[in-house]
Write a protein that holds these residues in place. Structure first.
Motif, PDB file in Angstrom:
ATOM      1  N   ASP B  80       0.826  -1.220   0.000  1.00  0.00           N
ATOM      2  CA  ASP B  80       0.000   0.000   0.000  1.00  0.00           C
ATOM      3  C   ASP B  80       0.855   1.263   0.000  1.00  0.00           C
ATOM      4  N   ALA B  83       2.300   1.717  -3.378  1.00  0.00           N
ATOM      5  CA  ALA B  83       1.228   2.147  -4.286  1.00  0.00           C
ATOM      6  C   ALA B  83       1.003   3.660  -4.234  1.00  0.00           C
ATOM      7  N   MET B  84       1.565   4.329  -3.198  1.00  0.00           N
ATOM      8  CA  MET B  84       1.528   5.790  -3.126  1.00  0.00           C
ATOM      9  C   MET B  84       2.823   6.376  -3.699  1.00  0.00           C
ATOM     10  N   ARG B 148       6.758  15.215  -1.109  1.00  0.00           N
ATOM     11  CA  ARG B 148       5.385  15.590  -1.461  1.00  0.00           C
ATOM     12  C   ARG B 148       5.112  15.498  -2.957  1.00  0.00           C
ATOM     13  N   ILE B 151       4.350  11.819  -4.413  1.00  0.00           N
ATOM     14  CA  ILE B 151       3.220  10.979  -4.018  1.00  0.00           C
ATOM     15  C   ILE B 151       2.223  10.847  -5.164  1.00  0.00           C
ATOM     16  N   TYR B 153      -1.580   9.594  -6.133  1.00  0.00           N
ATOM     17  CA  TYR B 153      -2.907   9.240  -5.642  1.00  0.00           C
ATOM     18  C   TYR B 153      -3.654   8.426  -6.696  1.00  0.00           C
ATOM     19  N   ARG B 154      -4.902   8.136  -6.400  1.00  0.00           N
ATOM     20  CA  ARG B 154      -5.699   7.359  -7.355  1.00  0.00           C
ATOM     21  C   ARG B 154      -6.448   8.250  -8.329  1.00  0.00           C
ATOM     22  N   ASP B 155      -6.433   9.550  -8.062  1.00  0.00           N
ATOM     23  CA  ASP B 155      -7.374  10.406  -8.789  1.00  0.00           C
ATOM     24  C   ASP B 155      -6.745  11.266  -9.876  1.00  0.00           C
ATOM     25  N   MET B 229      -2.009   5.637  -9.258  1.00  0.00           N
ATOM     26  CA  MET B 229      -1.450   4.299  -8.988  1.00  0.00           C
ATOM     27  C   MET B 229      -2.180   3.690  -7.807  1.00  0.00           C
ATOM     28  N   MET B 230      -2.340   2.373  -7.851  1.00  0.00           N
ATOM     29  CA  MET B 230      -2.768   1.624  -6.663  1.00  0.00           C
ATOM     30  C   MET B 230      -2.270   0.193  -6.792  1.00  0.00           C
ATOM     31  N   ASP B 231      -2.320  -0.547  -5.694  1.00  0.00           N
ATOM     32  CA  ASP B 231      -1.892  -1.943  -5.809  1.00  0.00           C
ATOM     33  C   ASP B 231      -3.108  -2.823  -6.066  1.00  0.00           C
ATOM     34  N   HIS B 242     -11.867   1.789  -9.509  1.00  0.00           N
ATOM     35  CA  HIS B 242     -11.508   2.777  -8.481  1.00  0.00           C
ATOM     36  C   HIS B 242     -10.770   3.974  -9.077  1.00  0.00           C
ATOM     37  N   LYS B 245     -13.097   5.986 -11.323  1.00  0.00           N
ATOM     38  CA  LYS B 245     -14.119   6.707 -10.570  1.00  0.00           C
ATOM     39  C   LYS B 245     -13.499   7.946  -9.912  1.00  0.00           C
ATOM     40  N   GLN B 246     -12.362   7.758  -9.268  1.00  0.00           N
ATOM     41  CA  GLN B 246     -11.747   8.873  -8.551  1.00  0.00           C
ATOM     42  C   GLN B 246     -11.137   9.901  -9.503  1.00  0.00           C
TER      43      GLN B 246
END
Lengths: 345, 345
Positions: B80, B83-84, B148, B151, B153-155, B229-231, B242, B245-246
């Motif tokens: 996780d 994934a950030m 910073r 990083i 995010y998913r969006d 990005m996400m795992d 996800h 959507k985001q």
């Protein structure tokens, strides 16, 4: 749990975290990604503590309302951060939910968690939610912050330091005994109304403890930095031994200085229990136990809700209580053994 | 649990954390006080993520060795943080231990956690240990750090971005099917030897997944910052939805570009399962799914272990897979529903 499982994990989290507002500058991104994101100032250290609470080990839903449980689950973590002389800032909440819980149950639990966050100025930034075949599981992790030179560890006590404790001790334990007694009395009786009259304080101390944010503030305002500090979760005796062991000191505390509420004393009498034993070993008080240099004696004595109960000695003198008759009774760590899941005798 | 309860919580923690050395500069104080203390540079943000794992919901000790379980419990949290686009630095470990576990069992579990920490350069800084009446409970929280501006995010996905995934998909799910099959076959047979020959990769993906630290490093070295990005823990389909959507986008992924290992394909054939469905919805892959601007296409295509599988579209086009025959099949989030505690059909 049809209602909850039909929402799905993400639907449930959306529902529970609806309307959450982050109040701390250090919280950059809360719920909703792989991880939450924080930033603390360059002059700030970050504190982290965690507590795992399991149904029928740490709480009994027969008499613990879910909202109180949520509140307490958060507060016990805040207490650990205050015990470092820090300020709690963020929590994550993981729940294992068994099928007998409805959405309304979990919303009640969360209402308590959110109320605690609001009252203490803490942001709820993440978590994990899962089915449990095993009763309710609550795991909360709290992040806090403090300036490096303000952090107080357990290992800084020095001989001649004086020992202080906030509030009073043993009431939460007596509250537990009371609740257990009423549970037994109510068994099989649908019309049973428990009788807590004159013992409201005990019940409140067990079900809705507070963390001593106010004491940390008072100490700061008085310019006092404790040499060692921890919160009293396992009983005064056990915590004194921890501080002394880590500080390589001994200690003496006076039996007649241990702060005990009137209701605690009445309840001990009713149950035919030794009052001082209950106050020394009861646990779940969430008061702050700390040591300050002798030079701070007058200033610390003036603080509201703080009592001087003894002094730190050389290590070879061991840890003991000075009884009312002047005799010395060695302190023993007889507190809560979480690995047994019950009080030790 | 006589052996463990006789040690007591503090004795057990001493034993389990014996010889722990903190390797990260950011770790100032680990196990042993009310809270652990960290300090991150002024240019660093702090990431926090948490996972709760419950026996018979998330793992079955019939075929999951405790050391592997410990390793995996830590790694899923590291995943996780990666994934950030961050680096995991510290974990806390809370355990609920039921009475059938011996000290050796818990040492095995911890050996796996410590091995994962060592391999990924993470410090174990705290936790909580308790009895459980309810099977094994594992709650791990991981702190990580990132600059910073690094990083992810998913969006942040944008139309025309390309969609990439690391490694291959569906193998962990097939490993689970295989282990379940052998469990059923072994029931009541003491001399049973499970047959994993030719399927070792599937078993390893299920029991000992790795977090894609290497991919985060490769991306940094190539100067590529993903837009989102996400795992992949709940299945590619669910994760794509996800991100879209985001990010307020849609997406197209090509069926014939979804990376699938040979062993996964053989197992799906044996079980008469649809291979692509397994790869889309299987979950527990712990691969990284990310999007990059079209301009990075050539650079990302050259990365080891990364495959381009599709592209981001306008939101109104929805999320779909382009099948081998050119038809479009809408993606559905059919993955793991942790509130049911079982795969949804």
């Amino acid at each position: 749990m049809s209602e909850i499982s039909s929402l799905g994990e993400f639907g449930l989290i959306d529902r529970l975290t609806d309307g959450l507002k982050n109040v701390n500058e250090s919280t950059l991104k809360g719920v909703g990604d792989d991880a939450a994101v924080m930033h603390y100032g360059a002059d700030r250290d970050v504190l982290v503590t965690t507590d795992l609470l399991l149904e029928n080990v740490h709480f009994d839903l027969t008499y613990v309302p879910l909202k109180h449980l949520g509140y307490k689950s958060a507060v016990v973590n805040f207490s650990d951060i205050y015990a470092m002389n820090g300020t709690p800032k963020q929590i994550t909440v993981s729940l294992g939910i068994s099928s007998r819980f409805t959405l309304e149950h979990i919303e009640e639990l969360y209402a308590g968690i959110r109320l605690a966050c609001e009252f203490y100025g803490v942001d709820l930034v993440g978590g994990d939610t899962s089915a449990s075949h095993q009763g309710l599981v609550i795991s909360i992790t709290c992040l806090g912050e403090a300036a490096r030179d303000k952090i107080v560890y357990r290992d800084g006590a020095k001989p001649t330091d004086i020992i202080c404790v906030s509030g009073d001790l043993g009431a939460a334990y007596m509250g537990l005994q009371l609740l257990e007694r009423e549970k037994v009395a109510s068994a099989g009786r649908k019309d049973f109304v428990p009788d807590f009259s004159g013992k409201e304080y005990l019940v409140e101390r067990q079900l809705k403890p507070e963390a001593r944010k106010d004491i940390v503030k008072e100490l700061a305002e008085a310019g006092i930095k404790p040499t060692a500090m921890m919160d009293v979760s396992d009983g005064l005796s056990s915590e004194l031994i921890h501080i002394c062991k880590q500080s390589h000191t001994g200690c003496r505390v006076y039996e007649d200085r241990i702060p005990i509420d009137y209701q605690t004393a009445v309840m001990a009498e009713e149950l035919n229990m030794n009052l001082v034993t209950a106050a020394l070993n009861g646990g779940e008080d969430y008061e702050l136990l700390f040591t300050v240099p002798l030079v701070d004696h007058d200033r610390v004595s003036k603080l509201d809700g703080v009592k001087v109960i003894g002094y730190v000695t050389d290590e070879n003198l061991g840890c003991a209580m000075i009884a009312r008759d002047g005799g010395e009774i060695p302190l023993q760590a007889q507190g809560w053994n979480p690995l047994k899941g019950e009080k030790e005798d």
